[in-house]
Design an enzyme around this catalytic site. Structure first.
Site, PDB file in Angstrom:
ATOM      1  N   GLU A 291       0.819  -1.216   0.000  1.00 14.84           N
ATOM      2  CA  GLU A 291       0.000   0.000   0.000  1.00 14.84           C
ATOM      3  C   GLU A 291       0.851   1.263   0.000  1.00 14.84           C
ATOM      4  O   GLU A 291       0.438   2.301  -0.512  1.00 14.84           O
ATOM      5  CB  GLU A 291      -0.929   0.018   1.230  1.00 14.84           C
ATOM      6  CG  GLU A 291      -2.351  -0.298   0.853  1.00 14.84           C
ATOM      7  CD  GLU A 291      -3.337  -0.190   2.010  1.00 14.84           C
ATOM      8  OE1 GLU A 291      -4.382  -0.804   1.881  1.00 14.84           O
ATOM      9  OE2 GLU A 291      -3.075   0.487   3.009  1.00 14.84           O
ATOM     10  N   HIS A 320       8.649 -26.376  -0.002  1.00 16.25           N
ATOM     11  CA  HIS A 320       7.979 -27.517  -0.637  1.00 16.25           C
ATOM     12  C   HIS A 320       6.762 -27.085  -1.444  1.00 16.25           C
ATOM     13  O   HIS A 320       5.949 -27.921  -1.825  1.00 16.25           O
ATOM     14  CB  HIS A 320       7.599 -28.543   0.436  1.00 16.25           C
ATOM     15  CG  HIS A 320       8.806 -29.035   1.176  1.00 16.25           C
ATOM     16  ND1 HIS A 320       9.503 -30.151   0.794  1.00 16.25           N
ATOM     17  CD2 HIS A 320       9.472 -28.512   2.239  1.00 16.25           C
ATOM     18  CE1 HIS A 320      10.537 -30.315   1.607  1.00 16.25           C
ATOM     19  NE2 HIS A 320      10.547 -29.334   2.497  1.00 16.25           N
ATOM     20  N   LYS A 434     -13.766   1.386  -2.288  1.00 14.97           N
ATOM     21  CA  LYS A 434     -14.523   1.677  -1.059  1.00 14.97           C
ATOM     22  C   LYS A 434     -15.748   2.519  -1.395  1.00 14.97           C
ATOM     23  O   LYS A 434     -16.840   2.300  -0.871  1.00 14.97           O
ATOM     24  CB  LYS A 434     -13.661   2.479  -0.077  1.00 14.97           C
ATOM     25  CG  LYS A 434     -12.605   1.686   0.655  1.00 14.97           C
ATOM     26  CD  LYS A 434     -11.990   2.574   1.716  1.00 14.97           C
ATOM     27  CE  LYS A 434     -10.789   1.953   2.369  1.00 14.97           C
ATOM     28  NZ  LYS A 434     -10.123   2.852   3.303  1.00 14.97           N
TER      29      LYS A 434
HETATM   30  O1  PA5 Z   1      -2.994   1.736   5.809  1.00 16.69           O
HETATM   31  C1  PA5 Z   1      -4.124   2.156   5.720  1.00 16.69           C
HETATM   32  O2  PA5 Z   1      -4.403   3.355   5.903  1.00 16.69           O
HETATM   33  C2  PA5 Z   1      -5.305   1.239   5.415  1.00 16.69           C
HETATM   34  O3  PA5 Z   1      -4.923  -0.016   5.022  1.00 16.69           O
HETATM   35  C3  PA5 Z   1      -6.207   1.122   6.646  1.00 16.69           C
HETATM   36  O4  PA5 Z   1      -5.497   0.587   7.709  1.00 16.69           O
HETATM   37  C4  PA5 Z   1      -7.457   0.290   6.369  1.00 16.69           C
HETATM   38  O5  PA5 Z   1      -8.114   0.702   5.200  1.00 16.69           O
HETATM   39  C5  PA5 Z   1      -8.433   0.407   7.545  1.00 16.69           C
HETATM   40  O6  PA5 Z   1      -8.742   1.746   7.784  1.00 16.69           O
HETATM   41  P1  PA5 Z   1      -9.423   2.225   9.120  1.00 16.69           P
HETATM   42  O7  PA5 Z   1      -8.474   2.065  10.235  1.00 16.69           O
HETATM   43  O8  PA5 Z   1      -9.785   3.647   8.889  1.00 16.69           O
HETATM   44  O9  PA5 Z   1     -10.636   1.366   9.321  1.00 16.69           O
END
Ligand code: PA5
Length: 463
Positions: A291, A320, A434
């Protein structure tokens, strides 16, 4: 705290010029690494990015510790409702310190079980609820934004389950919210219902939040020593600000990975822990790397579509299942072994004589010796086939080393973001999905996305 990085198998001397780096290439890039460090330091000092500061926020760490001490003895289960960065840190810590779930010790009110409800698979959620006693379950709902669909939906189910069993006032005392203070729907609900709130600092993004209350609160509640975690992370932070890449492991790792990825076209990184305790951390790292570094544009706004795909593999198990591909398949990967020098037990293999080659070779030895030999053998086999790899060695997997390791990986990621000249801290790419979801679920304000989705479906139907 003892963590080493060995990059020798990334060198051209080991894997050939086409796949490896020369010492002088690394030397010549030191200036770029230093620039990356300075740039990130400036932004961190300005308060733009908060993860480097988390282990030093001793007030917040102590408040979590005090709360966990008070709660200890009353609950045998801690149920985390959260996803992505709001779940993976807790899993990495639980798995790291207490071990993978099937082999964790007996759960008691001193050492409660951790149940993480991250996915909205209805059968999984139903089975998880059936496995918990609402009178003895503390719920931590974790969402930085306070409005993630999966977390909100699951939380509504869990909240109802609690309230029906123990009544609303008691349920409110068994629910903790971890979110941005003063912002978002979860914070507003917590205020209205009287849930205790632990704040995630605004400048700490989800995947960088393991050492904020998002990771530390569940960890403390299940009996992990969060002071030791923070101590390891503090030590590592000091190292990560060192300008000399010889001392600064995170900077050296970032530089080596950047060079091998961008100059030798290794677009996949296999994180290869040889420890079941580090398996949760491998999944945490997978999110962090993917990410943070998978980006369409650089900071100048130019289209770059950069990103190195992280893959998690477990040693020796995946020797394996995956290594055949790694050795003979496309040479587009770099391997990072995560080794552990000292296991909590050696796993002595009984000494017996069988006059059978395979049995006699192993009798009297230990599993610790074998797992070490297998990792070194795999590294050597990769080298023999021109596949670059490197090794991070943790002296052992305990709170201090884990805190240091997590912090080191976050620094490495931040430095890599600087080297690539991208914003490693946003995640625009996941937003459209989303928004479509909210459009489909009929959320007010998301009508535009529902229409866009309908157009997409229409196009599919026409085919
Ligand atoms: O790294 C990030 O910002 C995302 O992966 C969030 O952790 C994930 O989308 C969850 O978001 P939130 O904590 O707002 O529920």
């Amino acid at each position: 705290m003892n963590i080493h990085f060995d990059e020798k198998n990334l060198l051209a001397d080991m894997v050939g010029k086409a796949n490896g780096l020369s010492r002088s290439e690394i030397e010549r890039s030191q200036g770029k690494a230093l620039k990356a460090l300075k740039s990130f330091r400036r932004q961190s000092d300005e308060g733009r990015y908060g993860f480097p500061h988390l282990p030093f926020q001793t007030g917040a760490i102590q408040a979590i510790g005090r709360y966990a001490d008070e709660a200890r003895g009353s609950f045998d289960t801690v149920c985390v409702v959260g996803i992505g960065g709001s779940a993976l840190g807790a899993w990495a810590l639980d798995c790291g310190v207490r071990g993978p779930h099937p082999v964790q010790g007996a759960f008691t009110t001193e050492h409660p079980r951790l149940v993480i409800l991250d996915n909205v698979d209805p059968s999984f959620t139903e089975a998880a609820l059936a496995s918990m006693d609402p009178r003895r379950t503390l719920v931590a709902v974790i969402a930085k934004s306070g409005g993630t669909a999966e977390t909100v939906a699951t939380f509504l189910i869990v909240r109802d389950w609690l309230e029906q069993a123990i009544g609303r006032p008691k349920a409110a005392r068994q629910i903790l919210a971890v979110t941005t203070e003063g912002k978002g729907d979860l914070f507003a609900l917590s205020q209205a219902e009287g849930y205790r709130v632990f704040g995630i600092p605004e400048n700490v993004g989800g995947r960088f939040s393991v050492l904020s209350p998002a990771g530390l609160l569940p960890a403390a509640l299940i009996g992990i020593d969060i002071r030791k975690l923070a101590r390891g992370a503090r030590r590592m932070t000091h190292l990560c600000w060192q300008p000399d890449a010889g001392e600064n492991i995170a900077l050296r790792m970032a530089l080596c990975h950047w060079l091998i990825w961008t100059r030798k076209a290794k677009s996949i990184q296999v994180a290869f822990p040889y420890s079941n305790h580090l398996w949760g951390t491998a999944f945490w790292f997978r999110q962090l790397w993917a990410e943070s570094l998978g980006k369409a544009r650089n900071r100048a706004g130019e289209e770059v579509h950069t990103g190195q795909t992280p893959v998690a593999a477990l040693g020796t198990t995946d020797q394996h299942s995956q290594v055949q591909l790694y050795i003979e398949g496309p040479n587009d990967k770099v391997f990072t072994f995560w080794a552990v020098a000292k296991f909590s037990s050696a796993g002595k293999i009984p000494k017996r004589r069988f006059n059978l080659g395979a049995f006699d070779a192993l009798a009297g030895r230990s599993l610790a010796e074998l797992i070490d030999a297998e990792r070194r053998a795999t590294a050597a086999a990769l080298v023999e086939n021109g596949r670059p790899n490197c090794t991070i060695t943790l002296d052992r997997v305990d709170e201090e080393h884990l805190g240091a390791f997590l912090q080191m990986m976050e620094f490495q990621t931040a430095f890599m973001g600087e080297l690539l000249d991208i914003d490693a801290f946003d995640q625009e790419g996941v937003e459209l999905g989303k928004r479509f979801t909210y459009g489909l679920m009929g959320r007010a304000g998301f009508e535009k996305y529902r229409r866009q989705f309908t157009a997409y479906e229409k196009k599919r139907k026409a085919l």
